[in-house]
Motif scaffolding. Structure first.
Motif: not given
Length: 350
Positions: A240-267
């Motif tokens: 459906d492409k109605k999701f986006a990968l989101d940083h649980f702890v904001p990217h603006a703080f952690v400054s990385h895209d490690l998988i342990w901080n990424l989950i699909p959420i409602d786009k």
């Protein structure tokens, strides 16, 4: 870090300008000089320089929320100008410079002119050891005494002709020298904030998360059929492409895209969430359960999946069946949320 040598110039004076600093002014002042000299300017208005100081620190203050310390007024200036001039946190440097060089707003002009009290003459004080009087340094600079890097006027600075070629030909090294010292300065004031060096310059583009989506989360969607958004409860389906990968702890703080901080959420929710912090009490359990389920599915289908290795920073013994531990995960995430909050990141509204 050593500066490029010059037979004819007192490079040692330049190397010592950051030896004793209690604020970020000198770093951003020198970066502004380098940028404008690169652009061909030799007589530079102070207003242009002060505008560059603000625009170069804009993203670090407004997006990454890095603390400059209590004595530093650049941070306060950036936040005030954001409101006074009705700008955005991700405004382009060119737009910020144009606004600040042309504004007639009294409050903004007062903020910019404040930097004239100390910054221009203190920066060249290493060329005049033992002299601290503002007027004396101004007077001595007029004839480029001691081969100082510029002469000070009321409204401008004139770059010493002897320094122009050196500054232009070594601009990249000099900027690196400046950013290196700035990173050291800010890291001391933000000891628990990760990756300070990558928070000094706005990235041209954010990294795509397409590899994480395709190689890690797609098998999870295929196994489960759908994934429930931990924030909205809506069912997410891969096609459906109605999701986006989101940083649980904001990217603006952690400054990385490690998988342990990424989950699909409602786009649609992702855009409103932006860099706001999730409540640990309300959302961590759902986050953990989804992460653990995903980990087990991906590992079952392909134990060599490279993204599995990114969990090693939290779980050093991933070969152990029981290593994916709730308490350990929470104790890794919760401090990040707390520190981010202390640095100015705001929580999501319930």
């Amino acid at each position: 870090m050593n500066l490029p040598f010059s037979v004819n110039l007192p490079v040692n004076r330049l190397a010592s300008v950051f030896a004793s600093t209690s604020a970020t002014y000198k770093f951003y002042w020198f970066l502004a000089i380098l940028e404008l000299v690169e652009e061909g300017n030799t007589i530079i208005s102070k207003r242009k320089l002060f505008a560059r100081m603000i625009s170069n620190s804009w993203y670090t203050v407004n997006y990454f929320h890095v603390s400059f310390g209590k004595q530093d007024l650049i941070q306060e200036a950036v936040r005030s100008i954001l409101e006074i001039e009705n700008l955005t946190i991700d405004e382009s440097e060119n737009k910020i410079n144009a606004v600040l060089e042309n504004t007639n707003k009294t409050q903004t002009l007062e903020i910019l002119n404040h930097f004239d009290k100390n910054v221009p003459h203190w920066f060249i004080s290493p060329w005049f050891p033992g002299i601290s009087n503002r007027k004396s340094i101004y007077d001595l600079s007029q004839n480029f005494d001691n081969d100082c890097i510029y002469a000070l006027e009321k409204e401008s600075v004139s770059i010493n002709p002897n320094w122009i070629s050196y500054l232009k030909s070594n601009s990249k090294i000099l900027k690196d020298f400046c950013y290196w010292n700035l990173a050291l300065f800010l890291q001391k004031r933000n000891p628990n904030v990760p990756d300070i060096s990558n928070k000094l310059i706005k990235s041209v583009t954010r990294s795509s998360l397409s590899k994480q989506t395709k190689d890690y989360w797609k098998p999870v969607f295929q196994e489960l059929g759908s994934i429930e958004c931990i924030f909205t409860g809506n069912k997410l389906i891969f096609d459906d492409k109605k999701f986006a990968l989101d940083h649980f702890v904001p990217h603006a703080f952690v400054s990385h895209d490690l998988i342990w901080n990424l989950i699909p959420i409602d786009k649609s929710f992702n855009s409103s969430k932006s860099d706001k912090l999730p409540s640990i009490d309300k959302y961590f359990d759902k986050f953990f359960n989804l992460q653990k389920t995903a980990f087990e599915i991906v590992k079952h289908h392909n134990s060599k999946n490279k993204f599995l290795e990114e969990y090693l920073t939290i779980f050093p013994n991933l070969d152990n069946r029981n290593e994916f531990d709730y308490t350990r995960y929470k104790e890794s995430i919760q401090p990040l949320i707390t520190i981010a909050s202390n640095n100015g990141f705001v929580y999501m509204k319930d």
